[in-house]
Motif scaffolding. Sequence first.
Motif, PDB file in Angstrom:
ATOM      1  N   ASN A  85      80.851  20.201  53.668  1.00  0.00           N
ATOM      2  CA  ASN A  85      80.307  19.579  54.763  1.00  0.00           C
ATOM      3  C   ASN A  85      78.831  20.338  55.082  1.00  0.00           C
ATOM      4  O   ASN A  85      77.940  19.395  55.503  1.00  0.00           O
ATOM      5  N   ILE A  86      78.643  21.529  55.111  1.00  0.00           N
ATOM      6  CA  ILE A  86      77.694  22.130  55.889  1.00  0.00           C
ATOM      7  C   ILE A  86      76.479  21.714  55.165  1.00  0.00           C
ATOM      8  O   ILE A  86      75.280  21.108  55.821  1.00  0.00           O
ATOM      9  N   GLY A  87      76.258  22.146  53.929  1.00  0.00           N
ATOM     10  CA  GLY A  87      75.076  21.723  53.076  1.00  0.00           C
ATOM     11  C   GLY A  87      74.698  20.130  53.097  1.00  0.00           C
ATOM     12  O   GLY A  87      73.786  19.705  53.187  1.00  0.00           O
ATOM     13  N   VAL A  88      75.716  19.410  52.907  1.00  0.00           N
ATOM     14  CA  VAL A  88      75.725  18.000  52.645  1.00  0.00           C
ATOM     15  C   VAL A  88      75.222  17.347  54.059  1.00  0.00           C
ATOM     16  O   VAL A  88      74.410  16.327  54.321  1.00  0.00           O
ATOM     17  N   ILE A  89      75.947  17.788  55.388  1.00  0.00           N
ATOM     18  CA  ILE A  89      75.214  17.327  56.476  1.00  0.00           C
ATOM     19  C   ILE A  89      73.601  17.578  56.939  1.00  0.00           C
ATOM     20  O   ILE A  89      73.004  16.867  57.248  1.00  0.00           O
ATOM     21  N   GLN A  90      73.256  18.889  56.225  1.00  0.00           N
ATOM     22  CA  GLN A  90      72.002  19.240  56.476  1.00  0.00           C
ATOM     23  C   GLN A  90      70.907  18.301  55.645  1.00  0.00           C
ATOM     24  O   GLN A  90      69.997  17.703  56.028  1.00  0.00           O
ATOM     25  N   THR A  91      71.471  17.895  54.369  1.00  0.00           N
ATOM     26  CA  THR A  91      70.792  17.032  53.656  1.00  0.00           C
ATOM     27  C   THR A  91      70.897  15.724  54.429  1.00  0.00           C
ATOM     28  O   THR A  91      69.879  14.926  54.271  1.00  0.00           O
ATOM     29  N   THR A  92      71.933  15.252  54.776  1.00  0.00           N
ATOM     30  CA  THR A  92      71.832  13.883  55.580  1.00  0.00           C
ATOM     31  C   THR A  92      70.888  13.638  56.706  1.00  0.00           C
ATOM     32  O   THR A  92      70.216  12.967  56.939  1.00  0.00           O
ATOM     33  N   VAL A  93      70.958  14.789  57.485  1.00  0.00           N
ATOM     34  CA  VAL A  93      69.752  14.922  58.520  1.00  0.00           C
ATOM     35  C   VAL A  93      68.488  15.032  58.125  1.00  0.00           C
ATOM     36  O   VAL A  93      67.539  14.224  58.740  1.00  0.00           O
ATOM     37  N   ALA A  94      68.297  15.458  56.960  1.00  0.00           N
ATOM     38  CA  ALA A  94      66.835  15.533  56.387  1.00  0.00           C
ATOM     39  C   ALA A  94      66.477  13.977  55.848  1.00  0.00           C
ATOM     40  O   ALA A  94      65.148  13.840  56.012  1.00  0.00           O
ATOM     41  N   GLU A  95      67.562  13.390  55.358  1.00  0.00           N
ATOM     42  CA  GLU A  95      67.294  12.032  54.831  1.00  0.00           C
ATOM     43  C   GLU A  95      67.039  11.023  56.060  1.00  0.00           C
ATOM     44  O   GLU A  95      66.467   9.988  55.899  1.00  0.00           O
ATOM     45  N   LEU A  96      67.625  11.284  57.164  1.00  0.00           N
ATOM     46  CA  LEU A  96      67.541  10.451  58.437  1.00  0.00           C
ATOM     47  C   LEU A  96      65.990  10.774  58.987  1.00  0.00           C
ATOM     48  O   LEU A  96      65.545   9.693  59.398  1.00  0.00           O
ATOM     49  N   VAL A  97      65.523  11.909  59.234  1.00  0.00           N
ATOM     50  CA  VAL A  97      64.360  12.174  59.763  1.00  0.00           C
ATOM     51  C   VAL A  97      63.482  12.970  58.934  1.00  0.00           C
ATOM     52  O   VAL A  97      63.689  14.181  58.555  1.00  0.00           O
ATOM     53  N   THR A  98      62.539  12.433  58.488  1.00  0.00           N
ATOM     54  CA  THR A  98      61.427  12.926  57.637  1.00  0.00           C
ATOM     55  C   THR A  98      60.225  13.301  58.236  1.00  0.00           C
ATOM     56  O   THR A  98      59.422  14.093  57.633  1.00  0.00           O
ATOM     57  N   GLU A  99      60.087  12.872  59.616  1.00  0.00           N
ATOM     58  CA  GLU A  99      58.844  13.220  60.280  1.00  0.00           C
ATOM     59  C   GLU A  99      59.058  14.495  61.000  1.00  0.00           C
ATOM     60  O   GLU A  99      59.905  14.676  61.865  1.00  0.00           O
ATOM     61  N   LYS A 100      58.126  15.783  60.695  1.00  0.00           N
ATOM     62  CA  LYS A 100      58.159  16.697  61.175  1.00  0.00           C
ATOM     63  C   LYS A 100      58.479  16.960  62.684  1.00  0.00           C
ATOM     64  O   LYS A 100      59.010  17.768  63.198  1.00  0.00           O
ATOM     65  N   GLU A 101      57.763  16.030  63.337  1.00  0.00           N
ATOM     66  CA  GLU A 101      57.611  16.066  65.014  1.00  0.00           C
ATOM     67  C   GLU A 101      58.945  15.484  65.372  1.00  0.00           C
ATOM     68  O   GLU A 101      59.204  16.087  66.841  1.00  0.00           O
ATOM     69  N   HIS A 102      59.665  15.076  65.013  1.00  0.00           N
ATOM     70  CA  HIS A 102      61.163  14.724  65.278  1.00  0.00           C
ATOM     71  C   HIS A 102      62.172  15.760  64.750  1.00  0.00           C
ATOM     72  O   HIS A 102      63.423  15.593  65.186  1.00  0.00           O
ATOM     73  N   GLN A 103      61.785  16.683  63.888  1.00  0.00           N
ATOM     74  CA  GLN A 103      62.968  17.359  63.211  1.00  0.00           C
ATOM     75  C   GLN A 103      63.552  18.371  64.309  1.00  0.00           C
ATOM     76  O   GLN A 103      64.754  18.535  64.268  1.00  0.00           O
ATOM     77  N   PRO A 104      62.947  19.025  65.206  1.00  0.00           N
ATOM     78  CA  PRO A 104      63.425  19.755  66.220  1.00  0.00           C
ATOM     79  C   PRO A 104      64.758  18.924  66.742  1.00  0.00           C
ATOM     80  O   PRO A 104      65.648  19.740  67.051  1.00  0.00           O
ATOM     81  N   ARG A 105      64.269  17.902  67.651  1.00  0.00           N
ATOM     82  CA  ARG A 105      65.354  17.246  68.269  1.00  0.00           C
ATOM     83  C   ARG A 105      66.566  16.749  67.134  1.00  0.00           C
ATOM     84  O   ARG A 105      67.880  16.938  67.640  1.00  0.00           O
ATOM     85  N   ALA A 106      66.153  16.353  65.946  1.00  0.00           N
ATOM     86  CA  ALA A 106      67.297  15.996  65.200  1.00  0.00           C
ATOM     87  C   ALA A 106      68.035  17.054  64.564  1.00  0.00           C
ATOM     88  O   ALA A 106      69.252  17.021  64.673  1.00  0.00           O
ATOM     89  N   TYR A 107      67.456  18.068  64.421  1.00  0.00           N
ATOM     90  CA  TYR A 107      68.184  19.304  63.830  1.00  0.00           C
ATOM     91  C   TYR A 107      69.052  19.786  64.892  1.00  0.00           C
ATOM     92  O   TYR A 107      69.823  20.994  64.787  1.00  0.00           O
ATOM     93  N   ALA A 108      68.797  19.719  66.388  1.00  0.00           N
ATOM     94  CA  ALA A 108      69.565  20.333  67.173  1.00  0.00           C
ATOM     95  C   ALA A 108      70.843  19.706  67.440  1.00  0.00           C
ATOM     96  O   ALA A 108      71.716  20.306  67.997  1.00  0.00           O
ATOM     97  N   VAL A 109      71.072  18.432  66.784  1.00  0.00           N
ATOM     98  CA  VAL A 109      72.471  17.578  67.014  1.00  0.00           C
ATOM     99  C   VAL A 109      73.534  18.231  66.546  1.00  0.00           C
ATOM    100  O   VAL A 109      74.645  18.603  67.214  1.00  0.00           O
ATOM    101  N   MET A 110      73.447  18.851  65.096  1.00  0.00           N
ATOM    102  CA  MET A 110      74.483  19.415  64.378  1.00  0.00           C
ATOM    103  C   MET A 110      75.087  20.811  65.166  1.00  0.00           C
ATOM    104  O   MET A 110      76.174  20.817  65.640  1.00  0.00           O
ATOM    105  N   PRO A 111      73.925  21.691  65.526  1.00  0.00           N
ATOM    106  CA  PRO A 111      74.400  22.930  66.300  1.00  0.00           C
ATOM    107  C   PRO A 111      75.256  22.341  67.776  1.00  0.00           C
ATOM    108  O   PRO A 111      76.074  23.203  68.283  1.00  0.00           O
ATOM    109  N   LEU A 112      74.627  21.369  68.161  1.00  0.00           N
ATOM    110  CA  LEU A 112      75.123  21.023  69.582  1.00  0.00           C
ATOM    111  C   LEU A 112      76.516  20.645  69.529  1.00  0.00           C
ATOM    112  O   LEU A 112      77.473  20.815  70.322  1.00  0.00           O
TER     113      LEU A 112
END
Length: 540
Positions: A85-112
């Motif tokens: 799941n770890i690598g696949v979840i990171q891939t999923t987030v990358a596919e959901l959010v491709t705009e760099k300005e939104h990446q910090p908020r999106a990539y904070a979800v999984m660690p949260l």
Amino acid sequence: MIASFGEITDPNEIAIYAGLVTSVFAFSEFTTGVMWGRISDKYGRKPVLIMGLIGTMLSMLIFGFAKSLPVALLARAVGGALNGNIGVIQTTVAELVTEKEHQPRAYAVMPLVWCIGSIAGPILGGLLTEPTTNYPSIFPPGGILSVYPFLLPNLVSASILVVGITIGILFLEETHEVLREKPDVGIIAGRKLVAFFKWGEIRDSKYEGPNGYSSLSSSPSNESQGLLGENDLDEGYETFAPVNLVGSTRMASKKPPPAIKAFTAPVIHLIISYGILAYHTMGFEQLFPVFLFTPRADEPPHHLFKFVGGFGLTAHEIGTILAIQGVIAVTAQFLFFPPIVQYFGSLNVYRFCMFTYPIGYIIIPYLDFLPKAYSMAGVYFVIVIKILMSVHSYPCNAILLANASPSFLVLGAINGVAASTASIFRAFGPTITGIIYAKGLDLGMVGLAWWVNGGVCILGGLQALWMTANMFDVQHPEVESGEIDEETVDQIATEVQIAHAGVGGTEGFVDEYQIVRKAAEDEIEHHQQELATSYRTSRS
């Protein structure tokens, strides 16, 4: 739990076997990480994520019934092998959010979410372990819970996973660039279930696939539901934004780059750095509870390096500390990570974390020098340093890896290799640190393992200095290009059929062809409208 097996006579060896239990999971995860990444590229992210939950549930059931070290090791091995799941979840987030300005908020979800689990996990484990001893009025002695004193917390965790699996099947939507257009029986059932109980309404889509399945990519922009809360989104941002789908369709029309070309220098640097990060952070997670459990020395330390003694805490006290650690992590992840990364940039924050981590590792053993009244304050000071670095370093690495990927079509494989690399470091890291810790106790140096861990972290910081910002500004030609024609549309549908040969037969091919063809035509029209609007704006 390991001590209860009765197979360990020397208390100093508990750290070794605790590390071994952790290492077996990570090593099994390493052996299958790349495989799960490739499977997710071919068959979709959703099946792999659900399979990971099923594997974790099976592992916990075996672990709860373990009465010996070999059975406990088997349980962990099963969980690691079936959990990609770890690598696949990171891939999923990358596919959901491709705009760099939104990446910090999106990539904070999984660690949260991970932090929330780290709060609930120790609490459940501490409260539900040995229930016949701790709660004899509720769980009378003599039953199955007396024979298996660690079964109850694992049963509760397995029940939670059943809920997660059910939610995933019914409501988790596929994010793969092409495969998300396929009909999903689970999603259809989930939407019918929601409609039946009138918990919501099924929204109309731009067009419908077979069996009335509404494609995510076709949802109107004002009806799309983003990954983040509505108040946190900029106007026009959504999880599957139409502007991104123009690029998505073109990406689907390209063949994935050869594996050797996918692993560029920036990607390799980040994978190595990810492995180093996994080694020393996993070493902390394994050593810290053991250090807190280690009995206090008979006399205060007098030598700068040669001294022994921990804090002599009970399992309940350690569980409370770990739960508080999770609360701090959730707060830090939510409040600090997005604005800090947006202001300083992912690479700068990542470098800072890699050089700050060693401070906590080096000073941990010297907490034994503090007066007893201030020792717990020192523990929480170290925890705060560790948490602040952890909640920033892991998501920053994931953001940089997604930005360095030459194509989203190989991002699943790249994240699979990264997860496998981290797993092999996690596999040997706890065992190595456990052996060093035990050897340090024999030598009268309780800090030996901590100082070695700090040295490894410094190496990771030096390696991060080799990375430059231009490494992570990759432009994908298939996304930037504005050309898409009839031959491209045919190629998309053909590749979908090849990837699923033998699954759906001729009827499936026709359905997929129509879905992807319609998607491409809609995206061409949408792109042409954007170009026309842009031209009129520039003329005016």
